[in-house]
Scaffold this active site. Structure first.
Site, PDB file in Angstrom:
ATOM      1  NE  ARG A  76      47.955  40.958  40.642  1.00 37.19           N
ATOM      2  CZ  ARG A  76      47.433  39.813  40.246  1.00 37.19           C
ATOM      3  NH1 ARG A  76      48.139  38.975  39.516  1.00 37.19           N
ATOM      4  NH2 ARG A  76      46.202  39.485  40.577  1.00 37.19           N
TER       5      ARG A  76
ATOM      6  CE1 TYR B 100      47.469  47.382  48.542  1.00 36.34           C
ATOM      7  CE2 TYR B 100      45.580  48.567  49.372  1.00 36.34           C
ATOM      8  CZ  TYR B 100      46.928  48.504  49.128  1.00 36.34           C
ATOM      9  OH  TYR B 100      47.710  49.559  49.469  1.00 36.34           O
ATOM     10  CD  GLU B 101      45.928  46.401  42.723  1.00 34.96           C
ATOM     11  OE1 GLU B 101      45.879  45.738  41.690  1.00 34.96           O
ATOM     12  OE2 GLU B 101      45.249  47.433  42.912  1.00 34.96           O
ATOM     13  N   GLY B 102      45.239  41.297  44.469  1.00 36.02           N
ATOM     14  CA  GLY B 102      45.472  39.849  44.448  1.00 36.02           C
ATOM     15  C   GLY B 102      46.197  39.444  45.709  1.00 36.02           C
TER      16      GLY B 102
ATOM     17  CD  GLN C 124      50.141  38.790  43.406  1.00 39.04           C
ATOM     18  OE1 GLN C 124      50.848  38.738  42.409  1.00 39.04           O
ATOM     19  NE2 GLN C 124      49.031  39.505  43.464  1.00 39.04           N
TER      20      GLN C 124
END
Lengths: 566, 566
Positions: free
Chosen positions: B294, B426-428, B433
């Site tokens: 992240r 992406y990656e949350g 977040q």
């Protein structure tokens, strides 16, 4: 979910927000009453849903191409164009004596909004022609009018605008294309033009280029520019097509979006042209063309916002993910709901502003009242810049709502974002719009701004009786903006330019709140909830924007060129 | 202008803003002192400028393709990858016992930032491998470590993360891929995974997939998920490559950007896998992998912001247009200058926040102090979301600065905007977040937030003596944010979620101001001018954001699903 033209939302805005009844109350537009509006919106909406919207993806996947000097358009675009032309939607507001319907600009803009949401690439074609029709109506000789207008209005021919050259973008005055008198009343036009939207196609008989060029010995800058009609095929007096003119498409641009619209580099090599308007009077004619085109571009942004918003809502209501309450779809998540509500509330605000601008244009045309003219002029840069910013923001949020799917082209969410991007740039970048607003449009000492803000305050005063919690912040924001306007008018132009974008945004936010407050007053609960959201959540941005405006240019220009390059 | 890695800016931030000397002051990282930092940044910067940046356009124009089941990468990518691997940049922070350099994460992130600006599509490959290395270091058996880590660290093999399935995106717990014990300690992995970045390539000997799957009879949700190593080729104990595993790339996605990075749909059909970590302990291992990923994605946004900013400044300083004073280039226009200054100031702010997060990770690793761990955890979602928002905004402004040229792909401005778009997803997603920040990261009652804000206030107190006009608003904003945090902590989770994005933005704005204030204190005039711009112009957004946060979720959730669908 396929696109559905927002007929009822537009109708609501005409009736409850922008006071369209004043337009149909004039003698000029007496025929454009409630039944006519219904018929037009319904009919055009159906075409958008059934014929244009299905062209959106093919236009992206199969861009227009240039083959041996001939532009091949995207699959289905020829049929789509024919539907637009046959529906009479190109010349809706054109003069009836040449085949137009003489309808208010408000209705043309409503239809443009819907067509833009359905298929922006194709809609750009008639938008260009509409600008050309208006320029010819105001500035061309009777001969040119008689020859060109019926064909443009019917859609047999279409029109383009040729302003930009490689060294002359926002600075039109730097253009170098030449016009040499041929001695027979015509001119030989030579030069290269870039960014020519729909520079050619394979579905109209003729393409009519309005080209800015310089006569021999003209003065430098904008005062030495003249406007010429330069058709692809030279028509006989009866409109029959004659010889091919000396002009050609050199290449088509490879663009971020709007692939269905061929953006051409055009080469004029002694092409035959006819003067439109007086010698060296090209800028005035161009501004006629550009002013309504600017509003039209604002509505392009709004149309795309509508489509991207519908698309995202449908996905969010369907996509199950996570431990969401209720339906279990992602629309139940507060942060997704916030994005979708912002998208819808902003689309409504931007559309209301644009339609208020259209109504002002119609009222100016119908009544000749200078106050309406001033209002239209003031609202145009706001409608253009805010409409296209909303278009970009809503399309970007639409991608975000789709999550990973948003980045995959198959869903179509990304295409909205790529297509709409140019609307913030063409017809004058949004920065140029903001400079126009704080420069030229405040040259009245703030009178037009003041009149608008008084209307906002009056509306809030009325609303206080029934909707106090909504009316108070709107009234307060308008008051703050009024004070800010007085302050800004007292500043030097150079100071104002650093504040320009923030001022435009603040004004749009307040006008949007005015529209939402009116919507809340209509008694519709859903609209009241959306108005509450807008006034609670989005209107407060004015506070920060006001601080930015008050900063002027000092902190901006203190950052040197060297600081930035380093 | 070609990309130039921001070596001096990163060095300045390490030295003057985020206190990197504390990292090199620990025993663990004693070797990573000033000379080492210089050597690394200079060397990596040179590779980025000379080798990676020239791959940016080819990667867009010639996307990775799938031919007869084999992924063909973009021209030059194999050489670029080799340069990254041979420079040792993949395993910079990996343990020396397996061939890593054991350097601080801060330096890995600095190099990732530069590589991302040079060529995001290619940089995504080592970023994935870095996450895998970390997951294996923390969770894998000694056998797997010994077999895989040296090859991953050297870059002979690379790694991927396989989380998402069509029905399981943000909601990882919904995944269905299966792992059946083979009876010999291995497992048969079956299922389909989507969005697998760099799912295959033609330049590493092996591709090592970390795959989340369910053991038979596992409980539903995240507690029944295990992690498996599933290599493309099954290695012998000596690392030699054996049989092809039963996995394949089904297709590559057609994406908005990042064309050089093959995004695969992967099919596992009884592929042989090895358990990593305990049974049903896959989520913990995945979070190890994701947390630093992240931050890495945040730096992708910042890297692209840097590149897009440089690109736009160069254009604006060169492009002559209009009656601009000074050089006559568009950079002299206040509104263009405002855009460029915003881009530079925001890039600096975002980079400072990300590097502060990296320093906190290093300090936590070196000292084991829980306060550093908590700080790293709190800063991670801010660094990811703000870094990528800045990436998107700066890239979008870069397009705008280019005017019409920005929409034409040849300039490269549009590519930055298209490529960086996915980093917010992406990656949350950035919404995830924000929910992480106001949910999990405030579960300490606001302690980590309070500690950060105290540092901001202390910094402002010190600055008051010499830079009162800058220090005052920073102190005030931090105070306001502190009160807001106390208020937010007292709210129900459902209330917080509607406020999440605004809270994250407000926190980032304040931390950015803290960084700019430190920069101003360094005595560098240019940095002081940029700080003044940021604090005058951008920090005030906090005022509006605070109002949004205080609105909570009520106005948001009042807008019903039916309201939105209508």
């Amino acid at each position: 979910m396929p696109y559905r033209a927002p007929v009822s939302d537009i109708r609501f805005i005409l009736d409850n927000v922008v006071g369209y009844d004043r337009v149909s109350g004039t003698e000029k537009f007496a025929e454009a009453g409630s039944d006519m509006v219904d018929a037009i919106l319904t009919e055009a909406g159906r075409m958008c849903d059934d014929i244009l919207a299905p062209l959106q993806r093919p236009g992206d996947l199969h861009p227009a191409t240039l083959e041996n000097g001939v532009v091949r358009t995207s699959p289905g675009f020829a049929d789509g164009y024919r539907a637009i032309a046959e529906g009479g939607w190109i010349g809706m507001s054109a003069s009836p004596e040449n085949g137009g319907m003489g309808l208010p600009i408000s209705l043309t803009m409503a239809v443009n909004d819907m067509m833009s949401g359905a298929c922006l690439s194709l809609q750009l074609n008639p938008l260009m022609t509409q600008g050309q029709i208006e320029a010819l109506e105001h500035h061309a000789s009777d001969e040119i009018k008689a020859l060109y207008l019926p064909k443009l209005i019917s859609g047999e021919w279409c029109g383009t605008m040729n302003l930009t050259e490689p060294q002359a973008g926002s600075d039109v005055g730097a253009l170098r294309s030449k016009a040499e008198p041929n001695g027979d009343g015509t001119y030989a036009i030579s030069g290269q033009k870039i960014y020519i939207s729909w520079g050619d196609n394979d579905f109209t008989e003729n393409v009519c280029h309005l080209v800015l060029a310089r006569l021999p010995d003209s003065v430098p800058g904008t005062k030495g520019i003249s406007l010429f009609m330069v058709p692809k095929f030279i028509p006989g007096d009866d409109g029959s097509l004659g010889a091919r003119n000396n002009l050609r498409v050199v290449s088509l641009e490879h663009k971020m979006g709007l692939h269905g619209s061929p953006t051409a580099v055009m080469e004029y090599d002694g092409a035959t042209g006819w003067l439109v308007g007086p010698e060296n009077g090209g800028m005035a004619a161009m501004f006629t063309m550009m002013n309504n085109a600017r509003l039209g571009v604002g509505l392009q942004g709004i149309g795309v916002a509508e489509a991207a918003g519908q698309h995202a809502v449908a996905y969010a209501a369907d996509r199950k993910q996570g431990r969401a309450p209720g339906t279990g779809a992602i629309i139940e998540h507060a942060d997704v709901r916030r994005m979708l509500a912002t998208m819808k509330a902003d689309t409504f605000a931007a559309r209301s502003i644009a339609m208020a601008c259209a109504v002002a244009i119609d009222m100016a045309n119908a009544t000749g009242d200078a106050n309406w003219t001033a209002r239209a002029a003031f609202l145009t840069p706001i409608a253009k810049a805010f409409g296209t910013e909303v278009g970009m923001n809503v399309a970007a949020a639409g991608v975000q709502v789709h999550g990973g799917m948003g980045f995959i082209e198959e869903t179509g969410a990304a295409q909205y974002s790529r297509d709409v991007r140019v609307t913030a740039i063409y017809e004058g970048t949004n920065g140029i719009q903001a400079m126009d607003l704080v420069g030229r449009k405040l040259m009245d000492g703030g009178a037009a701004a003041r009149a608008l803000l008084e209307e906002v305050c009056d509306g809030a005063e009325v609303a206080k009786a029934t909707h106090a919690s909504l009316a108070e912040p709107v009234w307060h924001a308008a008051e703050t903006l009024g004070e800010l306007t007085e302050w800004l008018v007292a500043q030097e132009l150079t100071e104002r330019f650093g504040a320009a974008t923030a001022y435009l945004e603040a004004f749009a936010r307040v006008l949007g709140a005015h529209a939402h407050l009116k919507a809340a007053m209509s008694g519709d609960d859903a609209r009241q909830r959306l108005a509450t959201f807008y006034i609670t959540r989005l209107l407060p941005e004015v506070t920060s924007l006001v601080q930015q405006v008050r900063s002027g240019s000092e902190d901006v220009m203190a950052v040197t060129v060297e600081d930035l390059v380093a």
